[in-house]
Design an enzyme around this catalytic site. Structure first.
Site, mmCIF file in Angstrom:
data_model
loop_
_atom_site.group_PDB
_atom_site.id
_atom_site.type_symbol
_atom_site.label_atom_id
_atom_site.label_comp_id
_atom_site.label_asym_id
_atom_site.label_seq_id
_atom_site.Cartn_x
_atom_site.Cartn_y
_atom_site.Cartn_z
ATOM 1 N N GLU A 94 0.813 -1.219 0.000
ATOM 2 C CA GLU A 94 0.000 0.000 0.000
ATOM 3 C C GLU A 94 0.846 1.268 0.000
ATOM 4 O O GLU A 94 0.478 2.262 0.620
ATOM 5 C CB GLU A 94 -0.955 0.005 1.205
ATOM 6 N N GLU A 144 -6.923 -7.298 -0.910
ATOM 7 C CA GLU A 144 -7.487 -7.220 0.442
ATOM 8 C C GLU A 144 -8.952 -6.870 0.362
ATOM 9 O O GLU A 144 -9.314 -5.722 0.161
ATOM 10 C CB GLU A 144 -6.776 -6.162 1.296
HETATM 11 C C1 LIG Z 1 -1.912 0.128 5.003
HETATM 12 C C2 LIG Z 1 -3.128 -0.477 5.550
HETATM 13 O O1 LIG Z 1 -3.940 0.094 6.255
HETATM 14 N N1 LIG Z 1 -3.278 -1.730 5.189
HETATM 15 C C3 LIG Z 1 -4.343 -2.432 5.689
HETATM 16 C C4 LIG Z 1 -5.470 -2.632 4.806
HETATM 17 O O2 LIG Z 1 -6.517 -2.847 5.646
HETATM 18 C C5 LIG Z 1 -6.340 -3.755 6.653
HETATM 19 C C6 LIG Z 1 -7.279 -3.256 7.623
HETATM 20 O O3 LIG Z 1 -7.476 -4.229 8.502
HETATM 21 C C7 LIG Z 1 -4.917 -3.789 7.237
HETATM 22 O O4 LIG Z 1 -4.646 -4.769 8.095
HETATM 23 C C8 LIG Z 1 -4.010 -3.795 6.106
HETATM 24 O O5 LIG Z 1 -2.700 -4.072 6.397
#
Ligand SMILES: CC(=O)N[C@H]1CO[C@H](CO)[C@@H](O)[C@@H]1O
Ligand SMILES: *[C@@H]1O[C@H](CO)[C@@H](O)[C@H](O)[C@H]1NC(C)=O
Ligand SMILES: *[C@@H]1O[C@H](CO)[C@@H](O)[C@H](O)[C@H]1NC(C)=O
Ligand SMILES: *[C@@H]1O[C@H](CO)[C@@H](O)[C@H](O)[C@H]1NC(C)=O
Ligand SMILES: *[C@@H]1O[C@H](CO)[C@@H](O)[C@H](O)[C@H]1NC(C)=O
Ligand SMILES: *[C@@H]1O[C@H](CO)[C@@H](O)[C@H](O)[C@H]1NC(C)=O
Ligand SMILES: *[C@@H]1O[C@H](CO)[C@@H](O)[C@H](O)[C@H]1NC(C)=O
Ligand SMILES: *[C@@H]1O[C@H](CO)[C@@H](O)[C@H](O)[C@H]1NC(C)=O
Ligand SMILES: *[C@@H]1O[C@H](CO)[C@@H](O)[C@H](O)[C@H]1NC(C)=O
Ligand SMILES: *[C@@H]1O[C@H](CO)[C@@H](O)[C@H](O)[C@H]1NC(C)=O
Length: 830
Positions: free
Chosen positions: A184, A253
């Site tokens: 990210e 995700e």
């Molecule tokens: C960068 C970030 O927030 N990544 C997250 C995406 O969303 C989930 C929320 O639970 C995080 O765990 C991820 O790593």
């Protein structure tokens, strides 16, 4: 060509042939539509299971349940800070055994997606970065910085080499089909200016040079440098379009629920909405998606990030914290997965056409010469739709997708759940009465008068001195007040400006008060009256407590921790104040707890006197701060998951037979407002939508993995109680299915299961137009002729599971329900 060269080339050829044929190499690549495996486009459904958030004993069951739920792949991050707790000292033991985890996935016949990061976010302590890394000279994370890049490359290479040595990449015959570098970064890249772009290019080159033989991903990274594949993260990714036209539409995700903060409420995402997001993604051309999380699990020890992430990381995922099926979510998605897999050819090779049916309803046709598959999606959040598609009428509820594998018959609708709802409860056995002993963390006189591990002039940042070896850091100083000091004629306070998540203040050994971060205000002023200062030397002792280090945001690693000051004595007289600033004084620092250093939680110390302070069974204190407690207990019988109820305790950490089950904080209630009585699945989900458990402890029950327990012998629980609490109510329970409800439309099958326990009674059953929620079903205006409860009881009671066809044939046809579809509602007791 000379003979010598020819023979050389020939033997090289044979070496290549043998290396490739000795293993079952799988070629993973991609085109603009999908990930391809051995040249075939695939629909791939993946789910996140983080290996350190369960135990290695739990892995086979979790992975098999994922497979049974229709998953093709298991995804995990790799957690740098637990693998390399000190520089070049590694730990891959127990639940950190990454190789064993990947092999367990392989043994189950699933693929794996390895998100190395090594920045992982993941609500994990410090986003997975070791704190020693931050404490290296001239260090800057996630940008062009040679120290950082060296360490990132070193760790990434180590992980890749470990996988290669075990032939775990699919190019070597192993299960790993995809890997990820960074995480990210697209969300924060602009904060790093030109160096951000240079850094992400470097990441891509570095990853590429590791030559793993499978594609690399970069999630949330528009315009990812080739050949990295960019992917989407979010609650929905149907609107996502990769910026590179030759990248497939991938979702790394899909948030199945949400995590919990101390002081927060219980997040809840409905099965209907989650299934809707998945079906929409595939309707709009998606071909790979990953559930974040499929099993969330537990933040054992001090791995929770944050600040303020709870010990439970249940996430409302399809498998609950303990590995039980979270029904109906698990089963409702399983049905969808089965259908999507059956549509793989049209979805990945078919021509796509969409038809606008009005009022936010669209149909999508995936056409091949062998056959076609269709979706009808209704994005309208309020209006159900009756649409005509290819000459047939379809009823598509608001915010739902119907799946028509043959473009004719609706095989599934995301809003029509036919899977049972399981309500978990605790076994009703009388809890064992525990015999507690206790001892104080310190003798008041010694610790509170200096004598730390190091001395510095001025205030220091907590993580800089602790290297995060402990949550606890004492800040101690002295202040001399002579008789002539102008403070004496005033009302005096101690004022501390702080970033400590929790601050406890003592003056001359006496407790002055504490401050707890609430509502995410991590930068605050503490001020309390002090009226017991003395002429001469006064001791100010401040205990700073961290509750998980920040894991997200640009430059998050530089965020202040601990007591940053100023620390002042303030004197008030009328409108006039004077201040004595202690910030630049000489401060003594003591890292961590005495009891921790003496391993009071270790089984070896049980029954032994490890320190001059004794364990005592007399005058068991309640509400005493900074106190250790321990007790022996018997493990609950059976195989059901074990939890411990910490009702009555304040805040601290708990160990079972020497292994930490995490921080506890049952005294921290969520706020009273913002909860929903019931959750409408329709409309956009957000992390605050559908919260439950208002005004209740954020986390009262804590997971005790079976593998931490001795089934036959005695077990020891050790508590470090920081805030003060009463341990006498602590008790162990098992988690079992209590009540099962099911709703099914006519022409479906209803399946009921109490897991391994027998179904004991039918509490409600009605075929017709019943209504209400599980636990409060009511009969409607029409009803089948036969006694539904009796029929179900005959079929089900005494068995662990049963299934029946929902039809007038079974439940009787003397119905007067008009046109509304007939439904069966059942509630059974396990
Ligand atoms: C960068 C970030 O927030 N990544 C997250 C995406 O969303 C989930 C929320 O639970 C995080 O765990 C991820 O790593
Ligand atoms: C290759 O796959 C076959 C069948 O799937 C299996 O029997 C064989 O053991 C595998 N070989 C290797 C080297 O993994
Ligand atoms: C990591 O760094 C150490 C030196 O600190 C070096 O010995 C080792 O080879 C490096 N590992 C890799 C994979 O580059
Ligand atoms: C949803 O349906 C209602 C009622 O038909 C309509 O007023 C509204 O505009 C629709 N919304 C969208 C986004 O299509
Ligand atoms: C798909 O589209 C191509 C190109 O337009 C066309 O030649 C082919 O016949 C189409 N196939 C089907 C099954 O519609
Ligand atoms: C100290 O505070 C009390 C009330 O809290 C007030 O009555 C008194 O006047 C104050 N004294 C001074 C010196 O300000
Ligand atoms: C927290 O909630 C529990 C259960 O609802 C209640 O008994 C307790 O009094 C609450 N504690 C506080 C500090 O409000
Ligand atoms: C469990 O307890 C029994 C009886 O005290 C002991 O013999 C056994 O070694 C223990 N097992 C483990 C795994 O610690
Ligand atoms: C249902 O129960 C039977 C035993 O009566 C068991 O063999 C079977 O595996 C169970 N099925 C499911 C789906 O749990
Ligand atoms: C349920 O229906 C299916 C197909 O309609 C049929 O094959 C099966 O025998 C039925 N089962 C029962 C228990 O009636």
């Amino acid at each position: 060509m000379k003979m010598k060269h020819f023979i050389f080339l020939l033997s090289l050829f044979f070496i290549l042939i043998t290396t490739f044929s000795s293993s079952n190499s799988t070629i993973v690549s991609h085109d603009e539509r999908a990930i391809t495996i051995n040249g075939q486009r695939r629909i791939l459904i993946s789910g996140s299971i983080h290996y350190p958030r369960s135990t290695s004993d739990m892995w086979p069951d979790l992975i098999n349940k994922a497979k049974d739920g229709g998953l093709d792949a298991i995804e995990t991050y790799v957690f740098w800070n637990v693998h390399e707790p000190a520089r070049r000292q590694y730990d891959f033991s127990g639940n950190l055994d990454l190789v064993r985890f990947i092999k367990t996935i392989h043994a189950a016949g699933l693929y794996s997606v390895l998100r190395i990061g090594p920045y992982v976010c993941a609500e994990w302590n410090y986003g997975g970065f070791p704190v020693w890394l931050h404490n290296m000279p001239n260090m800057k994370f996630r940008t062009v910085n040679s120290g950082f890049m060296n360490e990132m490359q070193n760790f990434t290479t180590k992980i890749v080499n470990m996988m290669k040595e075990e032939n775990l990449f699919s190019s070597q015959g192993g299960p790993i089909i995809l890997a990820q570098i960074e995480n990210e970064y697209g969300n924060v890249i602009s904060s790093y200016g030109a160096e951000g772009k240079a850094y992400i290019d470097w990441c891509a080159n570095m990853a590429n040079s590791l030559d793993i033989g499978v594609p690399w991903l970069m999630c949330q990274q528009p315009h990812a440098p080739a050949p990295m594949i960019e992917t989407c993260n979010g609650f929905y990714c149907d609107q996502y379009k990769p910026s590179n036209p030759s990248s497939p539409k991938m979702w790394t995700e899909n948030w199945t629920g949400w995590f919990k903060n101390w002081g927060g409420k219980h997040p809840y995402r409905t099965a209907e909405d989650l299934a809707y997001s998945v079906a929409r993604f595939f309707q709009t051309g998606g071909t790979f998606q990953n559930y974040y999380m499929y099993h969330g699990g537990t933040n054992f020890g001090r791995v929770a990030g944050g600040p303020y992430i709870t010990t439970s990381y249940d996430y409302h995922a399809p498998l609950d914290e303990f590995g039980n099926l979270n029904q109906p979510k698990w089963g409702h998605l399983k049905q969808l997965h089965t259908l999507l897999k059956s549509m793989e050819k049209p979805l990945t090779y078919g021509n796509i056409s969409t038809i606008d049916l009005g009022n936010s309803v669209t149909a999508t046709v995936y056409a091949t010469n062998e056959g076609s598959s269709c979706f009808i999606g209704n994005v309208n959040a309020t209006a159900d739709a009756l649409v005509n598609f290819k000459g047939k009428d379809y009823n598509v509820p608001a915010w739902s997708v119907s799946v028509l594998p043959d473009c004719d018959k609706e095989a599934y609708n995301t809003a029509r759940v036919n899977t049972q709802t399981s309500i978990m409860t605790q076994d009703s056995r009388e809890p064992e009465k525990l015999e507690w002993s206790w001892r104080p963390e310190f003798e008041r006189k010694t610790i509170l008068k200096g004598s730390g591990d190091l001395i510095a002039k001025g205030l220091v940042d907590q993580k800089d001195v602790t290297n995060d070896a402990s949550d606890y850091l004492w800040y101690m100083t002295r202040v001399h007040l002579d008789k002539k000091d102008p403070l004496w004629s005033r009302n005096m306070t101690l004022r501390v400006h702080s970033n400590a998540h929790v601050l406890h203040a003592y003056v001359n050994g006496k407790y002055v008060g504490n401050q707890i971060v609430k509502d995410n205000k991590f930068d605050y002023g503490f001020e309390k009256k002090v009226n017991h200062l003395v002429h001469g030397t006064n001791h100010i002792s401040l205990l700073s407590v961290s509750v998980g280090l920040q894991n997200y945001g640009a430059f998050f690693e530089t965020g202040p921790t601990g007591i940053n000051g100023p620390v002042k004595l303030v004197g008030y007289k009328g409108d006039e104040t004077i201040e004595k600033d202690l910030s630049a004084h000489k401060w003594d620092y003591k890292i961590g707890l005495n009891g921790f250093n003496h391993k009071l939680f270790s089984t070896k110390s049980v029954g032994h006197q490890t320190h001059h302070l004794k364990w005592s069974t007399e005058k068991l204190p309640a509400d005493r701060m900074l106190t250790w407690y321990k007790a022996n207990f018997k493990a609950p019988l059976g195989k059901d998951p074990v939890i411990v109820d910490f009702n009555g305790l304040g805040k601290g950490e708990a160990w079972i037979n020497g292994q930490s089950i995490g921080r506890y904080w049952p005294s921290f209630n969520s706020s009273d407002d913002g909860c929903t009585e019931e959750c409408d699945y329709r409309g956009e989900y957000g992390s605050d939508k559908c919260a439950f458990m208002c005004g209740k402890p954020t986390q009262r029950w804590y997971h005790v993995p079976r593998s931490f327990l001795n089934e036959t012998g005695h077990n020891t629980i050790t508590l470090f109680e920081e805030m003060g609490g009463d341990p006498t109510m602590v008790n162990f329970k098992t988690v079992v299915i209590g009540t099962v409800c099911a709703r099914a439309h006519e022409h479906n099958k209803v399946e009921l299961s109490c897991n391994n326990r027998p179904i004991s009674a039918v509490k409600f059953a009605s075929f017709g137009n019943p209504s209400g929620h599980c636990g409060s079903f009511t009969v409607g205006t029409c009803e089948g002729a036969n006694d539904a409860a009796k029929i179900i009881a005959k079929e089900c009671v005494g068995k662990p599971n049963c299934s029946m066809n929902v039809s007038s044939h079974v439940f009787g046809s003397k119905l007067d329900c008009g046109d509304s579809p007939k439904r069966l509602f059942v509630e059974i007791e396990c």
